[in-house]
Scaffold this active site. Structure first.
Site: not given
Length: 499
Positions: A115, A229
């Site tokens: 995002d 991540y």
């Protein structure tokens, strides 16, 4: 009537010098030499992609997410550029892909979508690009076949028999999916330097790290074995042991519907995901990182998990709340630990704010060793060394090191700005730097990462908050609404045709 000014741009150098001397009174005026006609520009020959050999490759790259409106290209205008749009422009400028064919024409596939504000250190895309290997494709026009004179074949040929047609030649594959030729008769040539070609035209906030030849069946998204991540945070004031307790509850396969953003437009019905690694470790004395590895992730899953960890680390929630949020499917209940109270079934998601996106990084996209062979410009060349035999850094490393030093300087400046402010505004440096929930009079500042806080007057525990409706109901309502719009549009088009 005013005289027309001379067209100085057509004058020669000698005529211009003489004109200056005339104006200074140091020479007599002389007529300018006849204007030299510039040779006409040669027309730029159009680049024919259909004549170029192609191959499928994967690109691994990094980018600073704060400068972009996310990874994926958007059909509508965005406040900031998207990473994919910038990379596609670079590929088009270097004539590695055909801009006119678009992203679909080169078989574009991304590994993990990020995002706005989220960065990546090992993002991967796969696509077909122009190659230096193999001969250019030549389009040969076939000549019309002359009619056959049967009398030339002899008297033993029956004219009633059909003549077999010439052998059929298969059409060449689409120019977007051509594998480079590997004929031993062709001279060996190095492949295009994809890394340096793209980095020369890309902005400094996007860097291509490596490329790999891949098979035609390879897909950056569906061939990915795991995604890794990292979320960086300042540990001051946080109970790290409690946060680590909560992270261990994430391991294994669970239903994460309460730890992601529910988007009915995606029509997701399976929220079970597998986490293989979840741990918190130190980066430096004032920085820690949360590592999370899994096969696949839901929308904003990492940021939702991190938001809950901040609540736990700040003492606002117990580690067992993570188990409760994972206990979303009554058919797969989670057993309570010995130190926990009874684990509640949370079938619908409580309302809470996810963590900030700035500290989140897609660290790596992992693939099977037989699927990729990452290459850099040094893979096919001898590394450069100095007089003492030490390897010299590449231009890419020099650039990234320069960026790191500038960031370090900015961080140091911010540190001293804080110290300067404390001389006029006495307060606790620990609280100013911390991530724990801070009481400021009647206001509670709840950490959400990236140095940001959510201000509230009173804290409501997660399991006592308002809940969203079941995702099955949300999905069905969205599906029916879309169906009504589709039917209304079709009815309007039919009415126009009848008129």
């Amino acid at each position: 009537m005013a005289a027309t000014p001379p067209a100085y741009h057509d004058w020669s150098r000698e005529d211009l010098i003489n004109r200056i001397l005339v104006l200074e009174g140091r020479a007599r005026p002389t007529p300018p030499s006849p204007a030299l006609k510039k040779p006409p520009k040669r027309p730029v020959k159009a680049f024919d992609f259909s004549m170029q050999p192609r191959r499928k490759i994967a690109l691994k790259f990094c980018y600073a997410g704060e400068h972009y409106n996310g990874l994926a290209i958007q059909s509508d205008p965005t406040p900031l550029p998207t990473v994919e749009a910038v990379i596609f422009d670079a590929l088009s400028e270097t004539r590695l892909v055909d801009r006119g064919a678009g992203m679909d024409g080169c078989g574009w596939s991304r590994c993990g979508r990020t995002d706005r504000g989220v960065s990546a250190a090992g993002q991967v895309i796969s696509l077909h690009v122009r190659s230096a290997l193999g001969p250019p494709r030549k389009i040969v026009k076939s000549e019309p076949t002359p009619e056959l004179d049967l009398s030339l074949l002899g008297d033993d040929i029956d004219p009633s028999n059909e003549i077999p047609p010439p052998p059929q030649v298969e059409d060449p594959p689409s120019p977007h999916f051509i594998t480079p030729a590997t004929s031993p008769d062709l001279p060996s040539r190095p492949e295009l330097n994809y890394v340096d070609m793209l980095n020369r035209v890309l902005p400094s906030t996007i860097r291509i790290l490596a490329w790999s030849p891949v098979s035609d069946s390879f897909d950056a998204r569906f061939s990915c074995a795991f995604r890794h991540y990292k979320y960086f945070f300042v540990p001051s004031g946080l109970d790290i042991d409690a946060m680590r307790d909560a992270t261990q509850r994430l391991l294994g396969e669970h239903d994460f519907r309460n730890l992601c953003k529910l988007d009915p437009s995606k029509q997701i019905t399976n929220f079970r995901r597998v986490i293989s690694r979840a741990e918190i470790s130190s980066v430096s004395s004032d920085m820690m990182v949360f590592d999370l590895i899994g096969t696949a992730f839901l929308y904003n899953q990492v940021r939702h998990i991190m938001a809950v960890l901040f609540l736990i680390g700040g003492g606002l929630e117990s580690p067992s709340v993570m188990s409760s949020l994972l206990n979303a499917d009554p058919s797969h209940p989670i057993s309570a630990l010995k130190t926990d109270e009874a684990i509640e079934i949370v079938a619908t998601k409580p309302v809470y704010q996810m963590a900030d996106g700035l500290p989140l990084v897609l660290w790596d996209c992992g693939y099977r060793p037989e699927d990729v062979d990452w290459q850099t410009p040094l893979s096919s060349a001898e590394p450069r060394s100095d007089t003492e035999g030490l390897l010299l850094p590449t231009i890419l490393l020099q650039h990234l090191e320069s960026t790191r030093q500038r960031s370090l300087i900015k961080s140091t400046l911010d540190e001293y700005f804080l110290k300067a402010a404390l001389s006029y505004h006495p307060g606790s440096v620990t609280l100013a730097r911390g991530s724990a929930a801070v009481h400021n009079g009647q206001v509670l500042n709840i950490p959400i990462g990236g140095g940001e806080y959510r201000r509230t007057g009173a804290y409501v525990p997660l399991l006592k908050r308002e809940r969203n409706e079941p995702i099955e109901e949300t999905n069905e309502r969205w599906r029916l609404a879309k169906l009504r719009k589709t039917q209304a549009k079709a009815g309007a088009e039919d009415a126009v045709e009848e008129e």
